[in-house]
Design a protein around this motif. Structure first.
Motif, mmCIF file in Angstrom:
data_model
loop_
_atom_site.group_PDB
_atom_site.id
_atom_site.type_symbol
_atom_site.label_atom_id
_atom_site.label_comp_id
_atom_site.label_asym_id
_atom_site.label_seq_id
_atom_site.Cartn_x
_atom_site.Cartn_y
_atom_site.Cartn_z
ATOM 1 N N ILE B 63 0.838 -1.201 0.000
ATOM 2 C CA ILE B 63 0.000 0.000 0.000
ATOM 3 C C ILE B 63 0.875 1.254 0.000
ATOM 4 C CG2 ILE B 63 -1.667 1.323 1.367
ATOM 5 C CD1 ILE B 63 -2.853 -1.368 2.260
ATOM 6 N N VAL B 66 2.638 1.670 -3.469
ATOM 7 C CA VAL B 66 1.712 2.101 -4.518
ATOM 8 C C VAL B 66 1.394 3.594 -4.359
ATOM 9 C CG1 VAL B 66 -0.673 1.887 -5.215
ATOM 10 C CG2 VAL B 66 0.703 -0.133 -5.010
ATOM 11 N N ALA B 67 1.235 4.044 -3.101
ATOM 12 C CA ALA B 67 0.956 5.456 -2.848
ATOM 13 C C ALA B 67 2.141 6.322 -3.269
ATOM 14 C CB ALA B 67 0.637 5.673 -1.369
ATOM 15 N N ALA B 70 2.287 6.564 -7.031
ATOM 16 C CA ALA B 70 1.253 7.447 -7.589
ATOM 17 C C ALA B 70 1.645 8.908 -7.411
ATOM 18 C CB ALA B 70 -0.098 7.180 -6.929
#
Lengths: 192, 139
Positions: B63, B66-67, B70
């Motif tokens: 998580i 991925v953050a 992004a």
């Protein structure tokens, strides 16, 4: 060299930039709604059961490439090359259309499986968020088609150049929003 | 090992970004900026996809990664495609962007906080029991 107007030296574009920022706030509220409702599946499927990641990656790459070709179109506009502007933006249009068709295909599949927006809070917020992005893409494509016809007929005058710059900002902005849909909705949904 | 590889890639991307920002594009757009922005974005997207699809990290690390990917891509595209923060003089577009970010963070974080709190207070039959337990209230 054609000087490309920018947000800093053109007050129309500056106004358009402010519109884009308020549009960000609209998307933020939809993202917040989605984040709150993402586990409210009401016995229906969760994200990891209905998302097809390779399919979504394809959509992502298509939209990213269209953002890139849109930028190349702006470079052609800077060189005052009308044919190349029409070619690059024509390609951008086709890629955007491909993206939209894939998204509609995904929605139709979900509805056909019985997983429509009526199924659960999670699916309602999913369709609202992704659908709002899709509606923006549709508006962008309509705008692009109209502007390309205009440029084809009247050339790259300063008014058309300003409109084209605004459109390119809009298109890049939609790609930025999609990064977060890809990450928050699909990738985090797949992780569960 | 894989997270080491991930951070190495991120470092390379950031190095490229800094060199992009150094470049002076006050008046004209450059092809190289767009190509670099495109390649970095592509790498970041595919990287995020691969680590999630193959579950290469633990859930929490996944998580976080991925953050980070992004946000890196957001910054890449803001600089390379939307030309934010390119010129040296003060920019109103950046000011408005910062204000929008303030509203965005308030809206998202505030909604999550309020809804979590509401959930905590209103969901199950045993609500009273665990609130009494958590708050240290003795009857």
């Amino acid at each position: 060299m054609n000087p490309i107007p920018s947000v800093e030296n053109d007050k129309n574009l500056f106004g358009f930039w402010i519109y884009l920022m308020t549009d960000c706030v609209l998307f933020a509220s939809l993202f917040a709604t989605f984040a709150v409702l993402r586990s409210s599946t009401f016995g229906g499927p969760s994200g990891s059961e209905i998302f097809n990641l390779p399919f979504v990656l394809t959509e992502t790459i298509i939209l990213l490439t269209s953002s890139f070709t849109c930028g190349l179109g702006m470079l052609a506009a800077q060189k005052n090359d009308r044919r190349m502007v029409l070619a690059w933006f024509g390609l951008t249009f086709l890629l955007g259309l491909a993206f939209l068709i894939l998204e509609i295909h995904e929605f139709r599949n979900l509805v056909a499986q019985g997983d429509s927006w009526r199924r659960s809070g999670f699916l309602t917020s999913f369709f609202t968020l992704v659908g709002t992005h899709g509606a923006h893409i549709t508006i962008g494509l309509t705008w692009m088609a109209a502007l390309l016809i205009r440029i084809w007929r009247t050339g790259l005058n300063s008014g058309n150049l300003r409109k084209l710059t605004a459109l390119s900002y809009f298109w890049h902005f939609l790609d930025v929003v999609w990064i977060f849909i890809f990450t928050i909705v699909y990738l985090l949904g797949f992780i569960g | 090992m894989l997270s080491g590889y991930l951070y190495l890639l991120l470092f390379i991307c950031w190095g490229l970004l800094v060199s992009l920002m150094e470049k002076n594009y006050k008046v004209h757009l450059h092809t190289s900026t767009y190509i670099a922005g495109y390649i970095i974005s592509l790498v970041l997207s595919i990287e995020a996809y691969l680590i999630v699809k193959h579950g290469l990290l633990s859930r929490r690390l996944l998580i976080g990664s991925v953050a980070v990917l992004a946000v890196s891509q957001l910054i890449t595209q803001l600089i390379a495609f939307l030309h934010l923060g390119g010129a040296r003089k003060s920019k109103w577009s950046l000011t408005i962007f910062a204000f929008m970010l303030t509203i965005l963070i308030t809206l998202v974080a505030g909604s999550l906080w309020i809804m979590y709190n509401l959930n905590y207070h209103m969901t199950s039959h045993s609500t009273d029991t665990y609130i009494i337990h958590d708050e240290g209230i003795s009857q």
